[in-house]
Scaffold this motif. Structure first.
Motif, PDB file in Angstrom:
ATOM      1  N   THR A  51     -24.973  -3.043  -2.385  1.00  0.00           N
ATOM      2  CA  THR A  51     -24.718  -1.620  -2.594  1.00  0.00           C
ATOM      3  C   THR A  51     -25.713  -0.708  -1.898  1.00  0.00           C
ATOM      4  O   THR A  51     -25.440   0.480  -1.706  1.00  0.00           O
ATOM      5  CB  THR A  51     -24.725  -1.295  -4.104  1.00  0.00           C
ATOM      6  N   GLY A  95     -16.221  -1.149  -5.430  1.00  0.00           N
ATOM      7  CA  GLY A  95     -16.792  -2.419  -5.858  1.00  0.00           C
ATOM      8  C   GLY A  95     -16.254  -2.860  -7.200  1.00  0.00           C
ATOM      9  O   GLY A  95     -17.020  -3.298  -8.059  1.00  0.00           O
ATOM     10  N   LEU A 127     -17.427  -6.145  -7.564  1.00  0.00           N
ATOM     11  CA  LEU A 127     -18.711  -6.268  -6.866  1.00  0.00           C
ATOM     12  C   LEU A 127     -19.491  -7.491  -7.322  1.00  0.00           C
ATOM     13  O   LEU A 127     -20.068  -8.219  -6.511  1.00  0.00           O
ATOM     14  CB  LEU A 127     -19.535  -4.999  -7.110  1.00  0.00           C
ATOM     15  N   ALA A 138     -26.401  -7.824  -6.431  1.00  0.00           N
ATOM     16  CA  ALA A 138     -25.454  -6.731  -6.222  1.00  0.00           C
ATOM     17  C   ALA A 138     -26.116  -5.581  -5.471  1.00  0.00           C
ATOM     18  O   ALA A 138     -25.495  -4.927  -4.629  1.00  0.00           O
ATOM     19  CB  ALA A 138     -24.908  -6.251  -7.562  1.00  0.00           C
ATOM     20  N   VAL A 142     -20.887   4.025  -5.043  1.00  0.00           N
ATOM     21  CA  VAL A 142     -20.216   2.771  -5.392  1.00  0.00           C
ATOM     22  C   VAL A 142     -19.496   2.965  -6.720  1.00  0.00           C
ATOM     23  O   VAL A 142     -20.054   3.539  -7.660  1.00  0.00           O
ATOM     24  CB  VAL A 142     -21.222   1.606  -5.527  1.00  0.00           C
ATOM     25  N   GLU A 185     -14.071  -1.920   0.583  1.00  0.00           N
ATOM     26  CA  GLU A 185     -13.758  -2.573  -0.696  1.00  0.00           C
ATOM     27  C   GLU A 185     -14.342  -3.984  -0.695  1.00  0.00           C
ATOM     28  O   GLU A 185     -14.180  -4.725   0.274  1.00  0.00           O
ATOM     29  CB  GLU A 185     -12.241  -2.626  -0.881  1.00  0.00           C
ATOM     30  N   ASN A 186     -15.011  -4.351  -1.810  1.00  0.00           N
ATOM     31  CA  ASN A 186     -15.635  -5.670  -1.911  1.00  0.00           C
ATOM     32  C   ASN A 186     -15.702  -6.077  -3.379  1.00  0.00           C
ATOM     33  O   ASN A 186     -16.341  -5.382  -4.171  1.00  0.00           O
ATOM     34  CB  ASN A 186     -17.052  -5.615  -1.330  1.00  0.00           C
ATOM     35  N   THR A 187     -14.966  -7.127  -3.798  1.00  0.00           N
ATOM     36  CA  THR A 187     -14.141  -7.986  -2.980  1.00  0.00           C
ATOM     37  C   THR A 187     -12.807  -7.307  -2.662  1.00  0.00           C
ATOM     38  O   THR A 187     -12.410  -6.353  -3.342  1.00  0.00           O
ATOM     39  CB  THR A 187     -13.864  -9.322  -3.703  1.00  0.00           C
ATOM     40  N   LEU A 234     -18.097   2.562  -1.564  1.00  0.00           N
ATOM     41  CA  LEU A 234     -17.650   1.204  -1.797  1.00  0.00           C
ATOM     42  C   LEU A 234     -16.836   1.145  -3.083  1.00  0.00           C
ATOM     43  O   LEU A 234     -17.331   1.511  -4.154  1.00  0.00           O
ATOM     44  CB  LEU A 234     -18.836   0.246  -1.922  1.00  0.00           C
ATOM     45  N   VAL A 268     -17.920   0.674  -9.692  1.00  0.00           N
ATOM     46  CA  VAL A 268     -17.947  -0.697 -10.190  1.00  0.00           C
ATOM     47  C   VAL A 268     -17.189  -0.752 -11.508  1.00  0.00           C
ATOM     48  O   VAL A 268     -17.284   0.154 -12.341  1.00  0.00           O
ATOM     49  CB  VAL A 268     -19.395  -1.211 -10.353  1.00  0.00           C
TER      50      VAL A 268
END
Length: 334
Positions: free
Chosen positions: A187, A169, A172, A183, A193, A138-140, A167, A195
């Motif tokens: 990724t 994101g 993100l 980005a 991902v 996970e980001n953030t 991810l 988003v």
């Protein structure tokens, strides 16, 4: 005065330019795949993030769920942080709806999962065990940015053990702006991902899952079972396209407002404030101060979430003046 809503960066209203884009959107029926604005958004976000295809979803929870279920079969397992959104705050959907076993591991203070813990959690190829198939990061994470060297190492470890990578994101673009990276540089290490366009970017709703054509084809089936597409959803896709053009670079303003908010709350007895990396400020309160804090702040026009720990999120509807007024109310109340 108008309340200052710091509960989340999901509470924003469309800007005038976004409303114009939504009203002008060319529409079709996304269930039939002929909404041109949705198709344009899917092509745009896939290209921007370095994937073959993307699928527009109503929510990030649905996007993550369809991603996990597209990677894993019944009886498979995904490795995930103990405090990750896909594990803790999405209703257990992967387990309940996908029959996917989560293997939660401790998150480090920066949101990472120790590489040694990941390595140790991968199950042997034996009928006694669920098949470990996926690593989800996970980001953030709680406003923290996962360091790129860690992302590179963790995804390389997953690939070396034949695991796919996903991810979450949701924020993100906050991570990208905070680090000065594109980005896509973040990724490119992942197989899929998710988003979100309604966190930080200011759209009314909507997320996208990005991946290979094969994965997105599987996700399209799962999306149907999880509620389906939204027919003339080009209205929302137009908002997302507008946000990608106009609301990414301005995230730096939210980050600056969060830093100002944190700095303004320093040196209060019984109050500990973490320095934010992006747009989320956490405020830890001594027990005596925590009781009724959210309600007291609401009565004075500052909306927050939290019990013993307040979470304050800045966004495009929070101005520099709002931050200063919020600091005054928070200091007087706490």
């Amino acid at each position: 005065m108008k309340p200052i809503d710091l509960r989340s960066d999901t509470v924003t209203r469309p800007t005038a330019g976004m409303w114009d884009a939504m009203r002008a959107a060319e529409l079709g029926d996304d269930v039939f795949g002929d909404d041109p604005t949705v198709n344009a958004l899917q092509a745009r976000i896939a290209s921007d993030l370095g994937f073959e295809a993307a699928l527009f979803m109503p929510t990030g929870t649905q996007s993550n769920l369809c991603g996990l279920m597209s990677h894993c079969q019944r009886g498979d397992e995904y490795i995930v942080g103990q405090m990750a959104h896909t594990y803790r705050w999405e209703g257990g959907g992967a387990a309940v709806l996908g029959s996917i076993q989560p293997q939660p591991l401790p998150n480090q203070p920066d949101g990472s999962i120790a590489l040694a813990d990941i390595e140790a959690a991968i199950k042997p190829d034996d009928a006694h065990f669920a098949r470990t198939r996926l690593l989800a990061l996970e980001n953030t994470w709680g406003g923290h940015v996962l360091p790129l060297p860690y992302i590179e190492a963790a995804t390389a470890l997953a690939r070396s053990r034949a695991l796919a990578t996903h991810l979450d994101g949701a924020r993100l673009f906050n991570a990208a702006v905070a680090t000065g990276l594109s980005a896509r540089e973040i990724t490119r290490h992942f197989d899929s991902v998710s988003v979100c366009f309604s966190k930080g970017l200011g759209t009314p709703a909507g997320s996208a899952l990005c991946g290979s054509r094969e994965l997105i084809a599987r996700a399209n089936r799962w999306r149907k079972m999880a509620g389906g597409a939204m027919r003339q959803s080009g209205v929302l896709a137009a908002a997302a396209l507008y946000a990608l053009d106009h609301h990414v670079e301005r995230l730096a303003e939210d980050h600056a407002h969060a830093r100002a908010l944190a700095e303004g709350l320093q040196d209060l007895p019984g109050v500990s404030v973490s320095a934010p990396q992006t747009n989320i400020v956490f405020v830890d309160l001594a027990p005596a101060k925590a009781a009724g804090a959210v309600e007291r702040l609401r009565a004075r026009g500052v909306l927050t979430t939290g019990l013993y720990r307040l979470r304050l999120a800045t966004h495009l509807d929070v101005t520099a003046d709002d931050v200063q007024r919020a600091i005054l109310v928070l200091r007087e109340t706490l």
